[in-house]
Design a protein around this motif. Structure first.
Motif, PDB file in Angstrom:
ATOM      1  N   TYR A  29      20.527 -39.007 -50.893  1.00  0.00           N
ATOM      2  CA  TYR A  29      21.054 -38.364 -52.090  1.00  0.00           C
ATOM      3  C   TYR A  29      21.188 -39.422 -53.196  1.00  0.00           C
ATOM      4  CZ  TYR A  29      22.336 -34.605 -48.887  1.00  0.00           C
ATOM      5  OH  TYR A  29      22.311 -33.602 -47.952  1.00  0.00           O
TER       6      TYR A  29
ATOM      7  N   GLY B 187      13.226 -34.860 -55.619  1.00  0.00           N
ATOM      8  CA  GLY B 187      13.012 -34.380 -54.251  1.00  0.00           C
ATOM      9  C   GLY B 187      11.574 -34.486 -53.790  1.00  0.00           C
TER      10      GLY B 187
ATOM     11  N   TRP C  97      13.277 -39.616 -55.861  1.00  0.00           N
ATOM     12  CA  TRP C  97      14.431 -39.096 -55.124  1.00  0.00           C
ATOM     13  C   TRP C  97      15.122 -37.994 -55.926  1.00  0.00           C
ATOM     14  CZ3 TRP C  97      15.271 -39.257 -50.246  1.00  0.00           C
ATOM     15  CH2 TRP C  97      14.889 -40.355 -49.475  1.00  0.00           C
TER      16      TRP C  97
ATOM     17  N   ASN D 263      22.788 -41.108 -56.458  1.00  0.00           N
ATOM     18  CA  ASN D 263      24.127 -41.237 -57.043  1.00  0.00           C
ATOM     19  C   ASN D 263      24.155 -40.484 -58.386  1.00  0.00           C
ATOM     20  OD1 ASN D 263      26.519 -42.088 -58.241  1.00  0.00           O
ATOM     21  ND2 ASN D 263      26.284 -44.223 -57.611  1.00  0.00           N
TER      22      ASN D 263
ATOM     23  N   GLU E 195      24.697 -39.676 -47.368  1.00  0.00           N
ATOM     24  CA  GLU E 195      25.608 -38.545 -47.522  1.00  0.00           C
ATOM     25  C   GLU E 195      25.753 -38.209 -49.002  1.00  0.00           C
ATOM     26  OE1 GLU E 195      26.848 -36.848 -45.031  1.00  0.00           O
ATOM     27  OE2 GLU E 195      25.967 -38.184 -43.523  1.00  0.00           O
ATOM     28  N   PRO E 196      25.949 -36.939 -49.322  1.00  0.00           N
ATOM     29  CA  PRO E 196      26.097 -36.570 -50.740  1.00  0.00           C
ATOM     30  C   PRO E 196      27.343 -37.201 -51.354  1.00  0.00           C
ATOM     31  CG  PRO E 196      26.628 -34.703 -49.316  1.00  0.00           C
ATOM     32  CD  PRO E 196      26.027 -35.764 -48.429  1.00  0.00           C
TER      33      PRO E 196
ATOM     34  N   ILE F 148      21.568 -44.752 -54.048  1.00  0.00           N
ATOM     35  CA  ILE F 148      21.293 -43.587 -53.213  1.00  0.00           C
ATOM     36  C   ILE F 148      22.124 -43.739 -51.933  1.00  0.00           C
ATOM     37  CG2 ILE F 148      18.949 -43.197 -54.104  1.00  0.00           C
ATOM     38  CD1 ILE F 148      17.866 -44.561 -51.611  1.00  0.00           C
TER      39      ILE F 148
END
Length: 353
Positions: A2, A43, A40, A4, A64-65, A61
């Protein structure tokens, strides 16, 4: 992985820079790293790359979200708020002795190059003010002053005396304290000023510009107030009401004021001691302190007040003849004799339709 969500990108000195305003870190990115972040974000990453490990270590990145804070304003305000949070975590857990040692060491690093605390307008005619008649403030007790203060949006166009204006400026913004005896008695260097209201670090970066409209004994015009020597310096002689209202984005509540005061901030004073962007928070709070001092003093003198932070910054700078880029207008306060009316009659008539 994920990305930032707390990233801000800019081009600085010919390089791509990413600022992680959550963690207070900045990185210069090569083109392949920028491209990797873009993939990223869209996606489109099909397999991991060695670059990803570096991006993860830099917290750009993560597996975890990221937790995102609920926010109702725009992204710019969010960047500022989050970017000025938690900036001195290294101070948590220090003993009293450790904290004092840390603080004094910092003070020693900045004390050798203090800013100019007394800003004077060299150009312009110096206009003396009467000795403040402090008996004018003995008419009401503190609670009655606080209770009576409210925003007035309908002024009568009546004059106020120069004596009242002098008392207003002296008590709210001027040199009511003679010396810092607690510092002098201990042989300490005085780096700051004292007024009727507090300021971060005692710096008092605020300056006051008087728009005299209806003051007996004072030529209508724009003046700078010297808060150390308690006098005015004439910047431009003119009756400026018709010019003032458009600067305030058409807020015609300024019609009939006896005088207005623009509060500016000299940013270089603040960032001398507080160079991090959180210091900007303190300058805004300082202006809030200054405005409340003005409002309560004006109320105690029997005046009505109206204030606003909505105006054309660039046009006000020209209006006040501000030439220093580190000095910026932040607030406006109008004073005079009004009808003690929160709702202006024209607005009230529209509400009645």
């Amino acid at each position: 992985m994920y990305i930032n969500p707390n990233l801000f990108f800019l081009i600085k000195d010919g390089q791509f820079v990413v600022w992680d305003y959550l963690h207070h870190t900045q990185f210069t990115l090569e083109a392949e790293y920028m491209e990797r972040l873009r993939l990223w974000a869209e996606g489109k990453v099909e397999s991991l790359s060695p670059i990803d490990a570096e991006l993860e270590e830099a917290q750009l990145i993560a597996k975890e979200p990221f937790i995102q804070q609920e926010w109702g304003w725009d992204d710019l305000s969010k960047i500022y708020h989050i970017g000025t949070r938690d900036i001195a975590e290294h101070l948590i857990g220090l003993s009293r002795e450790e904290w004092i040692e840390n603080y004094l060491a910092y003070c020693n690093t900045i004390a050798t190059h203090p800013p100019a605390f007394h800003i004077q307008r060299e150009a312009g005619v110096r206009v003396p003010l009467p000795t403040p008649d402090l008996s004018l403030l003995e008419q009401e007790k503190y609670y009655s002053v606080v209770k009576r203060r409210k925003t007035n949006r309908h002024f009568k166009g009546e004059k106020i005396s120069l004596e009242v204006l002098s008392a207003l400026l002296f008590v709210s913004l001027g040199p009511i304290h003679e010396k810092w005896t607690d510092l002098e008695e201990n042989g300490l260097q005085i780096l700051g000023r004292r007024k009727s209201f507090p300021s971060a670090g005692g710096l008092h970066p605020e300056e006051a510009y008087l728009i005299a409209l209806r003051v007996e004994g004072l030529t209508p015009g724009i003046y700078h107030y010297d808060s150390v020597d308690h006098h005015l310096t004439l910047i431009e002689e003119k009756f400026a009401e018709e010019e003032l209202i458009p600067l305030l984005y058409g807020q015609y509540f300024a019609e009939g004021l006896a005088a207005g005061i623009f509060l500016t901030s000299r940013f270089e004073k603040a960032w001398w001691k507080y160079p991090h962007s959180r210091g900007y928070r303190m300058t805004l709070i300082d202006i809030g302190h200054a405005s409340q001092s003005l409002l309560l003093t004006a109320t105690a003198l029997g005046l009505d007040t109206w204030m606003t932070g909505a105006f054309s910054d660039s046009q006000v700078e020209k209006f006040l003849s501000l030439t220093c880029t580190t000095e910026q207008p932040l607030f406006f306060i109008g004073v005079g004799h009004g009808h003690y009316s929160t709702i202006e009659p024209h607005i009230l008539s529209q509400l009645s339709i």
